[in-house]
Design an enzyme around this catalytic site. Structure first.
Site, mmCIF file in Angstrom:
data_model
loop_
_atom_site.group_PDB
_atom_site.id
_atom_site.type_symbol
_atom_site.label_atom_id
_atom_site.label_comp_id
_atom_site.label_asym_id
_atom_site.label_seq_id
_atom_site.Cartn_x
_atom_site.Cartn_y
_atom_site.Cartn_z
ATOM 1 N N HIS A 1 6.661 -72.061 -38.653
ATOM 2 C CA HIS A 1 7.529 -71.075 -39.302
ATOM 3 C C HIS A 1 8.777 -71.760 -39.846
ATOM 4 O O HIS A 1 9.319 -72.678 -39.227
ATOM 5 C CB HIS A 1 7.939 -69.979 -38.305
ATOM 6 N N GLU B 1 9.443 -61.668 -47.133
ATOM 7 C CA GLU B 1 10.048 -61.150 -45.902
ATOM 8 C C GLU B 1 11.544 -61.449 -45.862
ATOM 9 O O GLU B 1 12.358 -60.571 -45.557
ATOM 10 C CB GLU B 1 9.325 -61.758 -44.693
ATOM 11 N N GLN B 2 11.914 -62.684 -46.164
ATOM 12 C CA GLN B 2 13.337 -63.036 -46.108
ATOM 13 C C GLN B 2 14.121 -62.309 -47.198
ATOM 14 O O GLN B 2 15.252 -61.871 -46.972
ATOM 15 C CB GLN B 2 13.503 -64.555 -46.222
ATOM 16 N N ALA C 1 10.935 -60.836 -36.676
ATOM 17 C CA ALA C 1 10.264 -60.002 -37.684
ATOM 18 C C ALA C 1 11.339 -59.362 -38.551
ATOM 19 O O ALA C 1 11.893 -58.319 -38.211
ATOM 20 C CB ALA C 1 9.401 -58.941 -37.010
ATOM 21 N N VAL C 2 11.623 -60.008 -39.667
ATOM 22 C CA VAL C 2 12.776 -59.569 -40.466
ATOM 23 C C VAL C 2 12.594 -58.160 -41.018
ATOM 24 O O VAL C 2 13.589 -57.446 -41.224
ATOM 25 C CB VAL C 2 13.055 -60.560 -41.618
#
Length: 470
Positions: free
Chosen positions: A369, A389-390, A424-425
């Site tokens: 990751h 996701e980010q 988990a963003v």
């Protein structure tokens, strides 16, 4: 491949909207089984007499002999029971499961069914057991049932229910390609689709609990009050679910020789009065329900992981656990089936492989990751999943001060634990991520390793949900 054919998931917690006509909260579907004259009998070329669903407790088949008592019980159904039930329900939409050879011996009854506008579905060629029937023989009987049904009623059947079926029955009926629905299932309160060799077939499940057959078995109803109470309770629960936003279908199964008896028919009359006392009820034939469902909830292409070959499965899911295709490879070897053809189903299998791996392999997943808002993100070298996701919480648009803070925390965290900070963003905001970062860096390594693994699993779950909804 290790595959399990049963679907134990169905619609899960969120069934599709039935959207019954006129906003009905429940669809009531009554079936009248017409079997009299199609049952086991040496007159019909069978090896023995009938032994199923009669007033004779513990009846057994008589090889090579006629059974006068059994025959006369079945005859009651055609001679008296049918007409009592017809008088009671001739104004209601109703589906007849007609055994074809029984219909051939019932010209008056068939005429009455048609005059009332009842749907006449096929109940097979004969009312016999199919479990040991060879596939070719069963296929031939299905074809003959369709041919004879068309001769007798003037139209081919659009619905099918064998009842005493084999494991091949539904597939063999579906392969004809001419049925709007098959009813050989008791698996749901709503219609659902099955796929056979690329052909979508609608299944409209039937019932054995709201069924007068329970008057003819030991663990069943002994008087009309029990039947009445059970059907009213079933209706009331399903009606309440409909009022709460999840309308369902109530199937009721009747037999001429059972419910057609006076004492039992009295209970049926009271049940129908109870149903009719509600305004938001859709009485429908099974065909009407099937056609409505096909319009409102047509078969849609869906991802079927359990039917993928190994290379396709790994290509689809090898990146769900970051840069760790071995997780998908291990999942493919497990017992996959239709019940795993969902985001949660695939996640269960992937998570099993990840959880059962040794600490070194799980550490490899953690170190695969990227840092949050780290150098890989700045260089645009993240996977598409990580990039999205980010970006979803604005980690791609930090101020200089925020980036410096994240960089310092990343460095300190990785130095302490030996793997990057993982969260988990999509479950968080930029602020809650920062708070978790500051809190979790105070953990000991074992605690944080476990938490990071949980976060990896959650990231995988969210990725799968997005993938299946795409």
């Amino acid at each position: 491949m290790n595959r399990y054919p049963r679907d134990m998931t169905g619609y899960g917690a969120t069934p599709p909207k039935a959207n019954w006509p006129n906003g009905a909260k429940i669809a009531v579907q009554i079936v009248l089984n017409y079997e009299e004259g199609g049952e086991n009998n040496i007159l019909h070329g069978d090896a023995a007499s009938e032994a199923f669903l009669s007033e004779i407790t513990g009846a057994s088949a008589w090889p090579g002999q006629r059974h006068w008592n059994m025959e006369s019980i079945y005859e009651y159904g055609s001679r008296a029971g049918f007409w009592r039930l017809h008088r009671m329900m001739s104004d209601l939409p109703l589906t007849v499961y007609g055994v074809t050879t029984a219909l051939a011996r019932a010209p008056e009854q068939v005429a009455a069914m048609k005059a009332s506008g009842w749907e006449i579905a096929s109940h097979g060629l004969k009312w016999v057991e199919h479990k040991d029937m060879a596939e070719q023989e069963e296929r031939a009987q299905i074809a003959e049932a369709i041919r004879l049904h068309t001769e007798l009623t003037g139209a081919a059947p659009r619905g099918w229910y064998t009842g005493r079926c084999s494991n091949n029955t539904v597939r063999l009926v579906a392969e004809t390609g001419q049925f709007a629905y098959i009813a050989d299932s008791y698996a749901d309160d709503l219609p659902y689709w099955m796929n056979f060799d690329g052909r979508d077939q609608l299944i409209v499940p039937y019932t054995l609990d709201c069924n007068d057959m329970r008057f003819a078995i030991q663990a069943g109803f002994t008087n009309g009050d029990q039947f009445e109470s059970y059907l009213k309770d079933s209706f009331d629960i399903l009606h309440a679910e409909g009022c709460a936003g999840q309308p369902k279908m109530l199937s009721i199964g009747l037999h001429c020789r059972l419910m057609g008896r006076p004492g039992r028919s009295a209970a049926l009359r009271r049940v129908l009065d109870h149903f009719k006392s509600h305004e938001d009820v859709w009485f429908a034939t099974r065909l009407e329900i099937a056609e409505h469902w096909a319009k409102e909830n047509p078969a849609m292409p869906k991802m079927r992981p359990s039917q993928m070959d190994r290379d396709t499965f790994v290509a689809e899911f090898g990146g769900i656990f970051e840069h760790s295709p071995w997780v998908a490879e291990g999942a493919f070897a497990h017992e996959l089936g239709p019940t795993h053809d969902t985001a949660q189903g695939v996640h269960q299998m992937l998570a099993r492989v990840f959880r059962s791996a040794d600490a070194e392999k799980r550490l490899g997943v953690l170190t695969a990751h990227p840092d949050l808002a780290g150098k890989l993100a700045e260089a645009k070298r993240l996977t598409a999943e990580s990039t999205a996701e980010q970006a979803s919480v604005g980690l791609n648009a930090l101020t200089d001060d925020e980036r410096q803070t994240f960089t310092a925390l990343n460095d300190a965290y990785t130095t302490k634990f030996g793997f990057p900070f993982i969260i988990a963003v999509r479950d968080n905001t930029k602020a809650s991520i920062m708070d978790a970062f500051k809190r979790r860096i105070e953990n000991d390594r074992d605690t944080e390793f476990s938490e990071a693994c949980r976060q990896v699993e959650r990231i995988a779950e969210l990725r799968l949900q997005e993938k299946f909804c795409a």
